[in-house]
Design an enzyme around this catalytic site. Structure first.
Site, PDB file in Angstrom:
ATOM      1  N   GLU A   4      11.305 -13.707   1.352  1.00 63.43           N
ATOM      2  CA  GLU A   4      12.168 -12.495   1.843  1.00 63.43           C
ATOM      3  C   GLU A   4      13.187 -13.085   2.541  1.00 63.43           C
ATOM      4  O   GLU A   4      14.243 -12.642   2.481  1.00 63.43           O
ATOM      5  CB  GLU A   4      11.075 -11.821   3.080  1.00 63.43           C
ATOM      6  CG  GLU A   4      10.189 -10.974   2.262  1.00 63.43           C
ATOM      7  CD  GLU A   4       8.855 -11.429   1.716  1.00 63.43           C
ATOM      8  OE1 GLU A   4       8.546 -12.751   1.837  1.00 63.43           O
ATOM      9  OE2 GLU A   4       8.236 -10.541   1.050  1.00 63.43           O
ATOM     10  N   HIS A  64      -0.007  -3.755   7.494  1.00 60.05           N
ATOM     11  CA  HIS A  64       1.200  -2.919   6.892  1.00 60.05           C
ATOM     12  C   HIS A  64       1.357  -1.728   7.478  1.00 60.05           C
ATOM     13  O   HIS A  64       1.958  -0.735   6.604  1.00 60.05           O
ATOM     14  CB  HIS A  64       0.277  -2.753   5.483  1.00 60.05           C
ATOM     15  CG  HIS A  64       0.287  -3.733   4.587  1.00 60.05           C
ATOM     16  ND1 HIS A  64      -0.658  -4.905   4.737  1.00 60.05           N
ATOM     17  CD2 HIS A  64       0.974  -4.017   3.385  1.00 60.05           C
ATOM     18  CE1 HIS A  64      -0.270  -5.659   3.755  1.00 60.05           C
ATOM     19  NE2 HIS A  64       0.352  -5.186   3.107  1.00 60.05           N
TER      20      HIS A  64
END
Ligand SMILES: Cc1ncc(C[n+]2csc(CCOP(=O)(O)OP(=O)(O)O)c2C)c(N)n1
Ligand SMILES: [Mg+2]
Lengths: 324, 325
Positions: free
Chosen positions: A58, A127
């Site tokens: 990322e 999440h």
């Protein structure tokens, strides 16, 4: 009617077709079609050069987006979800937002980063974060939270047009939502809040996934004779003070709904703005309906209890109007 | 082995190394006079790396550097005055006084900073190279970084990404044996840093970074290969920092003898001696170079002294393209 997913997709597709500088990169945006299926079929239409499946890094692919933007491209970087964007936070905070400033205006970063946010799908603590307020804290970037199908489309276009780094937070519960999409008319400025429902008794101020809960609460309240106004923030940085203050100046009561944890949330920021700029308009204490200060649980009943729901918004609005 | 370069070439290399050293010495002096504040990282001892590398690159190549970048900026063509003014925080500095010593930028010279988060420049370099590749431009993005930066995840991520996507990045590791106070062998598991890139399929090499001619040749060859193949390459340039990490550093972690030992390899003194013994240059040449450098630095200080402070009313400038409401 179009889905939110389809609206995002249409906007990206339009950009890819019209502007050769635009390209899409991120984990699984190509062959897989996007974790939320936004870019399905793009690889076939635009090829590997412009639809780039990245390795799992990322920090580096967001940073490469920054570099490519400085280098004259118009990258759209998809970070699967806000949860993983934390690995790229250094690139956001130390590079994307600072480049123009540190270079004395010599380099700009016309980058668009999109990511899914929010809870509600029982995908558990790691999440289900809502951390857009972390991003909204940072001068030098702009933050958008489309809550409608139309905004999901228009904000992508606006984000690419903007010369500064723009971060779009797409609530994961909204991708399947249907609504009208007009691709012909000139869209309203993305940087202004919108009154989604007019009312006179209390202002429900929300954004993203919570907007629909606020609208649901307004329906409930109406049955009991309370006419709530619902404000959609749309842009989280810059924040549109004017629209919020005007709404509360009409209703004299405010309930702020935010899926982030209450402490240090955007709801806190809105409350402070109202305290500073609309103090004498208020007839009741400001109410904040936020996520409980716990990790988001997996079990459905616990997750529902943790994040803002219609009943909590209704209760807060009733407290605000004085138990009416 | 002889230097195998022309007299003019020798003069230029020596001149550029001396220019950096004198700029850095003056910076240290002005720091103690509190004209320059904040962090200041000197390049003294490492001049051969910056000079050799910068001279081997083309003006249309992109440069990404670290916070120890005064020398790189200077040789790239940013004037000593603009660099000095930036360190003063003046509006006539190369970043308008917004950046300071660690954040020198120059769009005209494709000098993309001046990055002070260790490892943070890697992805930017990859992105610049990606933009060039997508635009069909055969340019090289030269990414300078220290040995310490190779510990960071972004180093390995960027090696992987640039190899996978075949991006024209030239990785230039300025291994000065220390990451602040942590010696190389105390922060890197494999003492041969050039072993890393091949694990990602990137050819790599190590060069004596105290030898300006060797650096120039190696960087030139590597850059041309990157240009031709469009794929990344890696060079380790072995050097040594003679001064403290920054002006805050008391240097408790190394012995004076160690530093003195390395000073015997001083890139300027050794090159100067070689060039003189080979009859390429004379003491008069050296004197002239020193006089020019002294003048250049004096002019730079004057330029900085004369510079204006940016008005406080302008503080919001350059946060966004247009100020937000
Ligand atoms: C991410 C990050 N961690 C820590 C620091 C503090 N720091 C500044 S320089 C430095 C050492 C870097 O060493 P190296 O990469 O070898 O460069 P050198 O200073 O030797 O040129 C450290 C730890 C930083 N700036 N950024
Ligand atoms: Mg080092």
């Amino acid at each position: 009617m179009t889905t939110y997913r389809e609206a995002v997709r249409t906007a990206i597709q339009t950009l890819l077709r019209e502007d050769p500088r635009v390209f899409l990169m991120g984990e699984d945006v190509g062959r897989y079609g996007g974790a939320y299926a936004v870019s399905k079929g793009f690889l076939e239409e635009f090829g590997e050069e412009r639809i780039r499946d990245t390795p799992l890094c990322e920090s580096t692919f967001v940073g490469a987006g920054i570099g490519a933007a400085i280098g004259g491209m118009r990258p759209i970087v998809e970070v699967m979800t806000v949860n993983f964007s934390l690995l790229a936070l250094d690139q956001v905070v130390n590079n994307a937002s600072l480049m123009r400033h540190m270079s004395g205006g010599q380099f700009e970063v016309p980058l668009l980063v999109r990511m899914a946010t929010g809870g509600g799908k029982q995908i558990a603590a790691q999440h289900s974060h809502s951390l857009e307020n972390w991003y909204a804290h940072i001068p030098g970037i702009k933050v958008l939270a489309p809550a409608t199908v139309q905004d999901a489309h228009d904000m992508v276009l606006a984000g690419i047009e903007d010369p500064d780094p723009v971060f779009i937070f797409e609530h994961q519960m909204l991708y399947g939502m249907e609504g009208p999409l007009d691709t012909e008319s000139t869209p309203p400025s993305p940087w202004k809040a919108a009154v989604r429902r007019e009312g006179k008794d209390v202002s429900l101020i929300a954004y993203g996934g919570s907007l629909h809960k606020a609208l649901g609460a307004a329906d409930e309240l109406e049955k009991e004779g309370i006419v709530a106004e619902v404000v959609d923030l749309r842009s989280l940085r810059p924040l549109d003070h004017e629209t919020i203050v005007q709404s509360v100046s009409r209703t004299h009561r405010a309930v702020v709904i935010d899926e982030a944890w209450k402490t240090g949330s955007l709801a806190s920021e809105i409350s402070a703005i109202l305290a500073e700029e609309a103090f004498y308009e208020l007839d009741a204490p400001i109410e904040r309906v936020c996520t409980l200060e716990v990790p988001i649980p997996y079990a459905k009943h616990l997750e529902d209890a943790a994040i803002p729901q219609v009943d909590r918004i209704v209760a807060a609005a009733k407290r605000s109007v004085g138990g009416a | 082995m002889t230097l195998d370069i022309s007299r003019d070439h020798a003069l230029e290399l020596l001149r550029d190394m001396i220019r950096i050293r004198r700029l850095e010495e003056k910076s240290a002096e002005l720091y103690s006079k509190q004209k320059i504040r904040g962090f200041l990282h000197l390049y003294i001892g490492e001049e051969a790396v910056g000079v050799g590398a910068m001279r081997a690159l083309r003006m249309d190549d992109n440069i990404v550097a670290t916070y120890r970048e005064h020398g790189h900026a200077l040789i790239r063509g940013v004037s000593a005055g603009e660099i000095m003014a930036e360190m003063y925080g003046k509006a006539n500095g190369c970043s308008g006084g917004r950046g300071g010593s660690m954040h020198l930028f120059c769009a005209e010279r494709r000098f993309y900073g001046g990055h002070a988060i260790v490892g943070g420049g890697f992805p930017i370099a990859a992105g610049l190279a990606l933009a060039d590749k997508m635009k069909g431009e055969a340019l090289v993005t030269a990414c300078f970084f220290g040995d310490g930066a190779t510990d960071e995840g972004e180093f390995h991520e960027t090696l992987n990404l640039t190899a996978l996507w075949k991006l024209p990045v030239l990785f230039l590791c300025e291994n000065n044996q220390y990451a602040m106070g942590t010696a190389f062998e105390r922060h890197v598991s494999d003492r041969d840093i050039a072993n890393n890139p091949p694990a990602y399929g990137i050819p790599s090499d190590s060069v004596n970074g105290m030898d300006v001619v060797a650096v120039e040749r190696a960087v030139h060859n590597a850059a041309e290969t990157v240009r031709e193949t469009g794929a990344p390459r890696f060079l380790e340039l072995r050097t040594y920092r003679f001064r403290a990490h920054s002006m805050y550093d008391a240097e408790l972690y190394r012995d004076k003898e160690e530093v003195e030992e390395h000073k015997k390899e001083d890139p300027i003194a050794t090159f100067q001696a070689r060039a003189m013994s080979e009859g390429l240059i004379t003491q008069d040449d050296v004197d002239a170079i020193e006089a020019d450098a002294a003048q250049e630095i004096a002019d730079a200080v004057e330029f900085a002294e004369q510079g204006e402070w940016e008005p406080i009313e302008d503080i919001a400038r350059h946060t966004y393209a247009r100020n937000l409401p």
